[in-house]
Scaffold this motif. Structure first.
Motif, mmCIF file in Angstrom:
data_model
loop_
_atom_site.group_PDB
_atom_site.id
_atom_site.type_symbol
_atom_site.label_atom_id
_atom_site.label_comp_id
_atom_site.label_asym_id
_atom_site.label_seq_id
_atom_site.Cartn_x
_atom_site.Cartn_y
_atom_site.Cartn_z
ATOM 1 N N ARG A 74 48.546 167.509 34.427
ATOM 2 C CA ARG A 74 48.337 168.641 33.982
ATOM 3 C C ARG A 74 48.802 169.932 34.852
ATOM 4 N NH1 ARG A 74 43.313 169.208 31.810
ATOM 5 N NH2 ARG A 74 42.514 170.648 32.663
ATOM 6 N N LYS A 114 53.069 163.745 32.995
ATOM 7 C CA LYS A 114 52.320 162.456 32.370
ATOM 8 C C LYS A 114 52.412 160.569 32.509
ATOM 9 C CE LYS A 114 48.927 161.358 29.036
ATOM 10 N NZ LYS A 114 47.784 161.750 27.343
ATOM 11 N N GLN A 138 39.197 161.131 31.942
ATOM 12 C CA GLN A 138 40.295 161.866 30.813
ATOM 13 C C GLN A 138 39.556 161.831 29.854
ATOM 14 O OE1 GLN A 138 41.536 159.243 32.015
ATOM 15 N NE2 GLN A 138 44.002 160.339 33.048
ATOM 16 N N ARG A 139 39.106 160.733 29.045
ATOM 17 C CA ARG A 139 37.943 160.904 28.077
ATOM 18 C C ARG A 139 36.578 160.599 28.019
ATOM 19 N NH1 ARG A 139 40.675 155.822 24.959
ATOM 20 N NH2 ARG A 139 40.305 154.662 26.783
ATOM 21 N N HIS A 158 34.731 165.877 27.851
ATOM 22 C CA HIS A 158 35.882 166.716 28.266
ATOM 23 C C HIS A 158 36.847 167.304 27.596
ATOM 24 C CE1 HIS A 158 39.916 165.727 29.370
ATOM 25 N NE2 HIS A 158 39.416 164.992 30.753
ATOM 26 N N CYS A 162 37.735 169.839 29.785
ATOM 27 C CA CYS A 162 38.620 170.274 30.674
ATOM 28 C C CYS A 162 39.671 170.272 29.607
ATOM 29 C CB CYS A 162 38.634 168.730 31.127
ATOM 30 S SG CYS A 162 37.164 168.247 32.398
ATOM 31 N N GLU A 287 31.899 159.641 30.961
ATOM 32 C CA GLU A 287 33.437 160.004 30.643
ATOM 33 C C GLU A 287 34.163 158.168 31.256
ATOM 34 O OE1 GLU A 287 31.536 162.648 32.163
ATOM 35 O OE2 GLU A 287 31.091 162.811 29.855
ATOM 36 N N PRO A 289 38.108 156.805 32.186
ATOM 37 C CA PRO A 289 39.983 157.142 32.754
ATOM 38 C C PRO A 289 40.568 155.986 31.338
ATOM 39 C CG PRO A 289 39.075 155.429 34.604
ATOM 40 C CD PRO A 289 37.512 156.171 32.879
ATOM 41 N N ASP A 290 41.650 157.109 31.417
ATOM 42 C CA ASP A 290 42.268 156.654 30.220
ATOM 43 C C ASP A 290 43.672 155.527 31.103
ATOM 44 O OD1 ASP A 290 44.116 155.452 28.278
ATOM 45 O OD2 ASP A 290 45.383 157.825 27.674
#
Length: 360
Positions: A74, A114, A138-139, A158, A162, A287, A289-290
């Protein structure tokens, strides 16, 4: 330079203490070590700059590592510390102070970087002596509800909380808002909806209220009396839409444990159920994580999909790759996140010192 997100709303969740008082509760997790600056030359990469990654970087630099780099996808460091929501119980002013306290001058920060694929990750592993995975969740998980993917006005928690560059406009959260699930971001999404001007926010929760965060509920419910309504043991069977494919309601039925709460199997109770009018629906099941950028050797199949393979706390199957925070398990408090960052830093320090010792 540290960038923090500002909020233009006059509506803030009610915390009655000063930032200095809140920071006092967490400074024991941010030790101050003396006389070790620049002692070690090993290069350490930390992927993710939320409170876990920040505290790990802070402690590693104090332990004497002069080459610590934070990789952040980010445009600002801090992760959930920059989001004006009640999940961590931390007002933005205190968050800014905490970020300033953690982000020491000799920590290198690479913003808008990223790690998108396995090749990029392998390049980092090959160029650094140790790597810490400190990425956030993130998801949002899908609810697998009829109408969820087809109708306009169905949002993920999310994205509501975010989203960067794809922020959900406030007008999308006005009127009657239904939030599905009891994930970590459930009350954060309720906060955002009330701040956007929602008339009423219904939270549909599959289990009993004792499994929800009472602290977060108190903060959000005090924003506007009667506007937040909780519905335990209630989940949707379908999301309804208009001819124009806009959300207009949620059809629900009561739930019950099919076996025991420990086994986590819920089923619908036979009956007619109920219907909630909805102008927006937010899915807040959970939620995740990716981790799609990780090599297959670091991934195993879990109950809800791919998971990171850990040998023991903070340690992956690659000896120089460590993990902490949401990529391991959802952090439910700032205290827990800071503790994880501290533990990861100590694990990395022990690994690097043992590796150096073995070479002589």
């Amino acid at each position: 330079m540290i960038h923090t997100r500002e909020t233009t709303s006059n509506l803030t969740y009610p915390l009655r203490f000063e930032p200095s008082d809140i920071l006092l509760d967490h400074t024991s997790l941010i030790p101050r070590l003396r006389g070790m600056s620049g002692t070690y030359e090993e290069r350490i990469a930390i992927i993710g700059s939320g409170p876990v990654g920040l505290n790990a970087a802070n402690i590693l630099t104090q332990l004497g590592y002069s080459h610590v780099t934070l990789f952040e996808a980010r445009s600002e460091v801090g992760g959930m510390l920059n989001v004006p929501t009640p999940s961590f119980g931390f007002p933005l002013q205190a968050s800014k102070h905490l970020i300033d306290l953690l982000l020491r001058p000799n920590i290198e920060v690479r913003l808008r970087v990223k790690v998108e694929n396995e090749q990029a990750f392998v390049a980092i592993v090959e160029n650094y002596d140790a790597v810490l995975l400190a990425i956030g969740a993130q998801r949002s998980m899908h609810g697998k509800i009829r109408g969820e993917n087809a109708l306009k006005g169905v949002l993920s928690a999310h994205d509501v909380i975010c989203g960067e560059g794809t922020e959900v406009p406030k007008r999308a959260l006005q009127g009657n808002v239904v939030i599905i699930g009891g994930g970590r971001m459930t009350f954060d999404a309720a906060f955002m909806a009330l701040e956007a001007g929602a008339c009423v926010v219904h939270i549909l929760f599959p289990s009993s209220l004792e499994n929800l965060s009472l602290q977060a509920w108190k903060r959000v419910s005090s924003l506007r009396k009667g506007a937040l309504q909780l519905h335990p043991f209630t989940m949707p069977t379908s999301i309804l839409g208009t001819e124009e494919m806009d959300v207009c309601g949620v059809r629900c039925r009561q739930t019950r444990w099919a076996s025991s709460p420990e086994e986590g199997r819920l089923s619908f109770v036979p009956g007619r159920g109920c219907l909630f009018t909805a102008d927006a629906v937010v899915v807040a099941i959970d939620e995740i994580p990716d981790i799609s950028f990780l090599p297959p050797t670091l991934i195993i199949s879990g109950s809800y999909g791919p998971e990171l393979h850990l040998l023991e706390a903070c340690m992956t199957s690659l000896p120089n790759v460590f993990a902490a925070g949401d990529v391991v398990a959802n952090m439910i408090s700032l205290h827990e996140a800071l503790v994880q960052g501290r533990e990861a830093a100590n694990r990395i320090h022990a690994y690097l010192r043992q590796k150096t010792k073995a070479q002589f």
